[in-house]
Design a protein around this motif. Structure first.
Motif, short mmCIF file in Angstrom:
data_model
loop_
_atom_site.label_atom_id
_atom_site.label_comp_id
_atom_site.label_asym_id
_atom_site.label_seq_id
_atom_site.Cartn_x
_atom_site.Cartn_y
_atom_site.Cartn_z
N ARG A 75 -1.28 3.42 4.05
CA ARG A 75 -0.05 2.61 3.85
C ARG A 75 0.34 2.13 5.26
NH1 ARG A 75 3.19 6.23 -0.05
NH2 ARG A 75 2.32 5.30 -2.13
N ALA A 76 0.13 3.20 6.18
CA ALA A 76 0.77 2.72 7.50
C ALA A 76 -0.64 1.76 8.17
CB ALA A 76 0.45 3.96 8.53
N ASP A 77 -1.75 1.83 7.59
CA ASP A 77 -2.76 0.97 8.16
C ASP A 77 -2.35 -0.59 7.76
OD1 ASP A 77 -4.15 2.93 9.42
OD2 ASP A 77 -5.26 3.20 7.73
N LYS A 78 -2.19 -0.42 6.41
CA LYS A 78 -1.78 -1.68 5.78
C LYS A 78 -0.73 -2.40 6.06
CE LYS A 78 -4.32 -0.58 1.54
NZ LYS A 78 -3.87 0.02 0.03
N ALA A 79 0.28 -1.68 6.33
CA ALA A 79 1.63 -2.05 7.00
C ALA A 79 1.29 -2.74 8.46
CB ALA A 79 2.54 -0.91 7.32
N ALA A 80 0.46 -2.03 9.32
CA ALA A 80 0.13 -2.43 10.52
C ALA A 80 -0.50 -3.72 10.41
CB ALA A 80 -0.62 -1.50 11.53
N LEU A 81 -1.43 -3.76 9.65
CA LEU A 81 -2.33 -5.33 9.53
C LEU A 81 -1.41 -6.40 8.76
CD1 LEU A 81 -4.73 -6.92 9.18
CD2 LEU A 81 -5.44 -5.69 6.82
N ALA A 82 -0.61 -6.19 7.76
CA ALA A 82 0.13 -7.00 7.36
C ALA A 82 1.25 -7.72 8.46
CB ALA A 82 1.03 -6.54 6.15
N SER A 83 1.94 -6.75 9.23
CA SER A 83 2.73 -7.34 10.39
C SER A 83 2.19 -8.16 11.27
CB SER A 83 3.38 -5.85 10.84
OG SER A 83 4.07 -6.32 11.93
N THR A 110 -8.51 -6.80 14.19
CA THR A 110 -7.98 -8.09 14.84
C THR A 110 -7.62 -9.04 13.68
OG1 THR A 110 -10.17 -8.90 15.12
CG2 THR A 110 -9.27 -7.33 16.89
N VAL A 111 -6.79 -9.99 13.96
CA VAL A 111 -6.56 -10.97 13.29
C VAL A 111 -6.66 -12.26 14.12
CG1 VAL A 111 -4.85 -12.26 11.82
CG2 VAL A 111 -5.10 -9.74 11.82
N THR A 112 -7.44 -13.38 13.68
CA THR A 112 -7.59 -14.29 14.64
C THR A 112 -7.37 -15.64 13.92
OG1 THR A 112 -9.24 -13.27 16.08
CG2 THR A 112 -9.13 -15.78 16.33
N PRO A 113 -6.50 -16.51 14.19
CA PRO A 113 -6.33 -17.77 13.38
C PRO A 113 -7.47 -18.65 13.91
CG PRO A 113 -4.19 -17.50 14.77
CD PRO A 113 -5.23 -16.57 14.97
N TRP A 153 3.78 -15.98 5.37
CA TRP A 153 2.53 -16.70 5.17
C TRP A 153 1.91 -15.65 3.99
CZ3 TRP A 153 0.37 -20.75 7.54
CH2 TRP A 153 1.05 -21.17 8.79
N LYS A 154 1.53 -16.49 2.91
CA LYS A 154 0.89 -15.79 1.85
C LYS A 154 -0.68 -16.20 1.89
CE LYS A 154 1.05 -15.98 -3.26
NZ LYS A 154 1.57 -16.38 -4.42
N VAL A 155 -1.70 -15.12 1.66
CA VAL A 155 -2.85 -15.29 1.54
C VAL A 155 -3.28 -16.03 0.18
CG1 VAL A 155 -4.97 -14.04 1.47
CG2 VAL A 155 -3.24 -13.33 2.99
N VAL A 156 -3.94 -17.24 0.62
CA VAL A 156 -4.27 -17.82 -0.97
C VAL A 156 -5.81 -17.79 -1.24
CG1 VAL A 156 -2.47 -19.64 -0.54
CG2 VAL A 156 -4.66 -19.92 0.51
N ASN A 157 -6.58 -17.32 -0.19
CA ASN A 157 -7.96 -16.86 -0.75
C ASN A 157 -8.53 -16.17 0.51
OD1 ASN A 157 -8.91 -18.60 1.27
ND2 ASN A 157 -9.85 -20.29 0.37
#
Length: 157
Positions: A75-83, A110-113, A153-157
């Motif tokens: 859960r903590a991983d998912k929360a950090a990723l979502a944030s 990492t997250v990269t637009p 932001w909502k993931v659509v695919n």
């Protein structure tokens, strides 16, 4: 009587399998719970030796599935990723990476637009890539998220 013996044997087997594995607590717990659930499910099938085989198969399959689930993101991983994803999509220019990590689990990513565009109906969307490292194994994924009326932001695919 045979049914109780089979379930107790399966419980001992699942605990033994978990104890032999060199895994983290989440993975071990998942294996134990999965093994127990598989044993109970397997005990519902067959009679005599067939039932024992079903209990054994259920225990092994449940332990395997539970172990895999247990070593995934908590859960903590998912929360950090979502944030991080929300913040990155909202505030970072294309090509700028943001990182997240959970010191308790050791997982990070990492997250990269990668591209921003506006749909025909005026909705803003962003394509992005992400990496996630769980247990020393890195996975890469790509997706698209669109801004919702409330600003998220909502993931659509």
């Amino acid at each position: 009587m045979f049914r109780k013996t089979a379930i107790v044997s399966a419980m001992a087997l699942s605990l033994g399998l978990a104890a032999c594995a060199d895994t983290g607590a989440k993975q071990t717990g998942g294996a134990v719970l999965g093994g127990l659930g598989g044993a109970v499910a397997g005990s519902q099938f067959g009679q005599g030796k067939g039932q024992l085989a079903a209990v054994a198969a259920g225990t092994l399959l449940g332990a395997l599935i539970g172990s895999e689930v247990g070593k995934s993101l908590d859960r903590a991983d998912k929360a950090a990723l979502a944030s991080t994803t929300q913040n990155t999509l909202e505030n970072q220019p294309s090509g700028a990476s943001s990182t997240w990590s959970n010191p308790d689990s050791g997982n990070y990513g990492t997250v990269t637009p990668t591209r921003t565009y506006q749909t025909n109906n005026g909705q803003y969307c962003r394509e992005y890539s992400q990496t996630i490292n769980v247990g020393g194994r890195t996975e890469e994924a790509f997706g698209t998220a669109c801004r919702q009326p409330d600003g998220t932001w909502k993931v659509v695919n």
